[in-house]
Design a protein around this motif. Structure first.
Motif, PDB file in Angstrom:
ATOM      1  N   MET A   1       0.835  -1.178   0.000  1.00 51.94           N
ATOM      2  CA  MET A   1       0.000   0.000   0.000  1.00 51.94           C
ATOM      3  C   MET A   1       0.882   1.244   0.000  1.00 51.94           C
ATOM      4  O   MET A   1       1.777   1.386   0.828  1.00 51.94           O
ATOM      5  N   GLU A   2       0.621   2.168  -0.934  1.00 52.34           N
ATOM      6  CA  GLU A   2       1.432   3.371  -1.066  1.00 52.34           C
ATOM      7  C   GLU A   2       1.083   4.368   0.033  1.00 52.34           C
ATOM      8  O   GLU A   2      -0.078   4.585   0.352  1.00 52.34           O
ATOM      9  N   LYS A   3       2.128   4.968   0.591  1.00 54.46           N
ATOM     10  CA  LYS A   3       1.921   5.973   1.644  1.00 54.46           C
ATOM     11  C   LYS A   3       1.331   7.242   1.031  1.00 54.46           C
ATOM     12  O   LYS A   3       1.817   7.742   0.019  1.00 54.46           O
ATOM     13  N   GLN A   4       0.278   7.745   1.643  1.00 58.38           N
ATOM     14  CA  GLN A   4      -0.386   8.971   1.181  1.00 58.38           C
ATOM     15  C   GLN A   4       0.449  10.175   1.610  1.00 58.38           C
ATOM     16  O   GLN A   4       0.715  10.352   2.787  1.00 58.38           O
ATOM     17  N   ARG A   5       0.894  10.992   0.664  1.00 58.90           N
ATOM     18  CA  ARG A   5       1.641  12.191   1.015  1.00 58.90           C
ATOM     19  C   ARG A   5       0.661  13.313   1.325  1.00 58.90           C
ATOM     20  O   ARG A   5      -0.405  13.405   0.742  1.00 58.90           O
ATOM     21  N   LYS A   6       1.047  14.145   2.246  1.00 58.70           N
ATOM     22  CA  LYS A   6       0.198  15.264   2.633  1.00 58.70           C
ATOM     23  C   LYS A   6       1.011  16.536   2.468  1.00 58.70           C
ATOM     24  O   LYS A   6       2.053  16.690   3.101  1.00 58.70           O
ATOM     25  N   PRO A   7       0.557  17.454   1.581  1.00 59.33           N
ATOM     26  CA  PRO A   7       1.306  18.701   1.433  1.00 59.33           C
ATOM     27  C   PRO A   7       1.401  19.441   2.767  1.00 59.33           C
ATOM     28  O   PRO A   7       0.443  19.498   3.532  1.00 59.33           O
ATOM     29  N   LYS A   8       2.586  19.994   3.016  1.00 56.77           N
ATOM     30  CA  LYS A   8       2.827  20.740   4.254  1.00 56.77           C
ATOM     31  C   LYS A   8       1.994  22.022   4.259  1.00 56.77           C
ATOM     32  O   LYS A   8       1.894  22.704   3.239  1.00 56.77           O
ATOM     33  N   ASN A   9       1.417  22.344   5.411  1.00 55.18           N
ATOM     34  CA  ASN A   9       0.631  23.566   5.524  1.00 55.18           C
ATOM     35  C   ASN A   9       1.579  24.759   5.604  1.00 55.18           C
ATOM     36  O   ASN A   9       2.384  24.870   6.524  1.00 55.18           O
ATOM     37  N   ILE A  10       1.485  25.646   4.628  1.00 60.85           N
ATOM     38  CA  ILE A  10       2.353  26.829   4.581  1.00 60.85           C
ATOM     39  C   ILE A  10       1.684  28.049   5.201  1.00 60.85           C
ATOM     40  O   ILE A  10       2.317  29.090   5.341  1.00 60.85           O
ATOM     41  N   PHE A  11       0.409  27.927   5.575  1.00 61.77           N
ATOM     42  CA  PHE A  11      -0.351  29.099   6.001  1.00 61.77           C
ATOM     43  C   PHE A  11      -0.243  29.381   7.494  1.00 61.77           C
ATOM     44  O   PHE A  11      -0.229  28.479   8.318  1.00 61.77           O
ATOM     45  N   VAL A  12      -0.161  30.680   7.793  1.00 62.06           N
ATOM     46  CA  VAL A  12      -0.124  31.200   9.158  1.00 62.06           C
ATOM     47  C   VAL A  12      -1.289  32.180   9.260  1.00 62.06           C
ATOM     48  O   VAL A  12      -1.472  33.016   8.377  1.00 62.06           O
ATOM     49  N   GLU A  13      -2.070  32.084  10.312  1.00 64.73           N
ATOM     50  CA  GLU A  13      -3.178  33.026  10.502  1.00 64.73           C
ATOM     51  C   GLU A  13      -2.620  34.350  11.013  1.00 64.73           C
ATOM     52  O   GLU A  13      -1.929  34.396  12.025  1.00 64.73           O
ATOM     53  N   GLY A  14      -2.870  35.421  10.256  1.00 67.91           N
ATOM     54  CA  GLY A  14      -2.364  36.738  10.631  1.00 67.91           C
ATOM     55  C   GLY A  14      -0.903  36.896  10.241  1.00 67.91           C
ATOM     56  O   GLY A  14      -0.373  36.128   9.439  1.00 67.91           O
ATOM     57  N   PRO A  15      -0.232  37.899  10.813  1.00 73.26           N
ATOM     58  CA  PRO A  15       1.170  38.166  10.438  1.00 73.26           C
ATOM     59  C   PRO A  15       2.104  37.067  10.931  1.00 73.26           C
ATOM     60  O   PRO A  15       1.800  36.343  11.878  1.00 73.26           O
ATOM     61  N   ILE A  16       3.245  36.971  10.269  1.00 70.17           N
ATOM     62  CA  ILE A  16       4.295  36.029  10.675  1.00 70.17           C
ATOM     63  C   ILE A  16       5.147  36.765  11.709  1.00 70.17           C
ATOM     64  O   ILE A  16       5.719  37.823  11.422  1.00 70.17           O
ATOM     65  N   SER A  17       5.220  36.224  12.891  1.00 65.42           N
ATOM     66  CA  SER A  17       5.865  36.927  14.010  1.00 65.42           C
ATOM     67  C   SER A  17       7.395  36.879  13.918  1.00 65.42           C
ATOM     68  O   SER A  17       7.970  35.916  13.402  1.00 65.42           O
ATOM     69  N   PRO A  18       8.048  37.910  14.444  1.00 67.79           N
ATOM     70  CA  PRO A  18       9.512  37.891  14.520  1.00 67.79           C
ATOM     71  C   PRO A  18      10.016  36.671  15.300  1.00 67.79           C
ATOM     72  O   PRO A  18      11.072  36.126  14.977  1.00 67.79           O
ATOM     73  N   GLU A  19       9.254  36.222  16.296  1.00 68.27           N
ATOM     74  CA  GLU A  19       9.657  35.046  17.087  1.00 68.27           C
ATOM     75  C   GLU A  19       9.681  33.789  16.217  1.00 68.27           C
ATOM     76  O   GLU A  19      10.585  32.961  16.345  1.00 68.27           O
ATOM     77  N   LYS A  20       8.699  33.639  15.328  1.00 73.07           N
ATOM     78  CA  LYS A  20       8.656  32.475  14.430  1.00 73.07           C
ATOM     79  C   LYS A  20       9.880  32.480  13.519  1.00 73.07           C
ATOM     80  O   LYS A  20      10.503  31.440  13.295  1.00 73.07           O
ATOM     81  N   ILE A  21      10.231  33.650  13.012  1.00 70.83           N
ATOM     82  CA  ILE A  21      11.394  33.781  12.134  1.00 70.83           C
ATOM     83  C   ILE A  21      12.675  33.465  12.909  1.00 70.83           C
ATOM     84  O   ILE A  21      13.504  32.678  12.460  1.00 70.83           O
TER      85      ILE A  21
END
Length: 148
Positions: A1-21
């Motif tokens: 059985m082939e493993k189902q790939r799941k695209p990575k979630n690129i979305f962030v709700e609201g602004p991207i914080s300096p802490e995340k960077i």
């Protein structure tokens, strides 16, 4: 059985914080085979529009399609350049002027691959992903933004 790939979630709700960077950068300090990083940060500008200045952009996306397309772009760029790591984050929802709405981070053994891959990723994200921005202007007028 082939493993189902799941695209990575690129979305962030609201602004991207300096802490995340900062955390993303710090998390790579243990990867000692990396010799260069390239980072692009997209920031919302206070452009002059008819009736006032842009105060924010409200981002929306056709999420399922955007994630699938982002996955395709990631795979293409990974196959073209000798990268160690690649991260893409894009805001959804309201992002005020001065805040970060796009964060692209590439890493490789040598700087040129990281720089070239980062530039290609940014250009392809802007052109190919079904993400739309509605400029919110001081006078409460809303204008759909065209990617450039």
């Amino acid at each position: 059985m082939e493993k189902q790939r799941k695209p990575k979630n690129i979305f962030v709700e609201g602004p991207i914080s300096p802490e995340k960077i900062a955390n993303s950068i710090a998390n790579h300090s243990s990867k000692t085979d990396i010799g260069g990083h390239s980072i692009f940060l997209g920031q919302v500008r206070a452009d002059e529009k008819e009736g006032g200045k842009v105060r924010a952009i409200a981002y929306t996306a056709y999420e399922e399609m955007a994630l699938e397309k982002a996955y395709e772009i990631r795979e293409a760029v990974f196959s073209k350049y000798p990268l160690t790591c690649m991260h893409i984050y894009h805001s959804l929802g309201e992002v005020k002027t001065g805040e970060i709405c796009l964060f692209v981070f590439t890493s490789s053994r040598h700087r040129k691959a990281a720089i070239d891959a980062c530039e290609e990723l940014v250009e392809r994200i802007k052109k190919e992903l079904p993400i739309w921005g509605k400029e919110l202007v001081d006078n409460e007028k809303e204008v759909w933004k065209e990617n450039q």
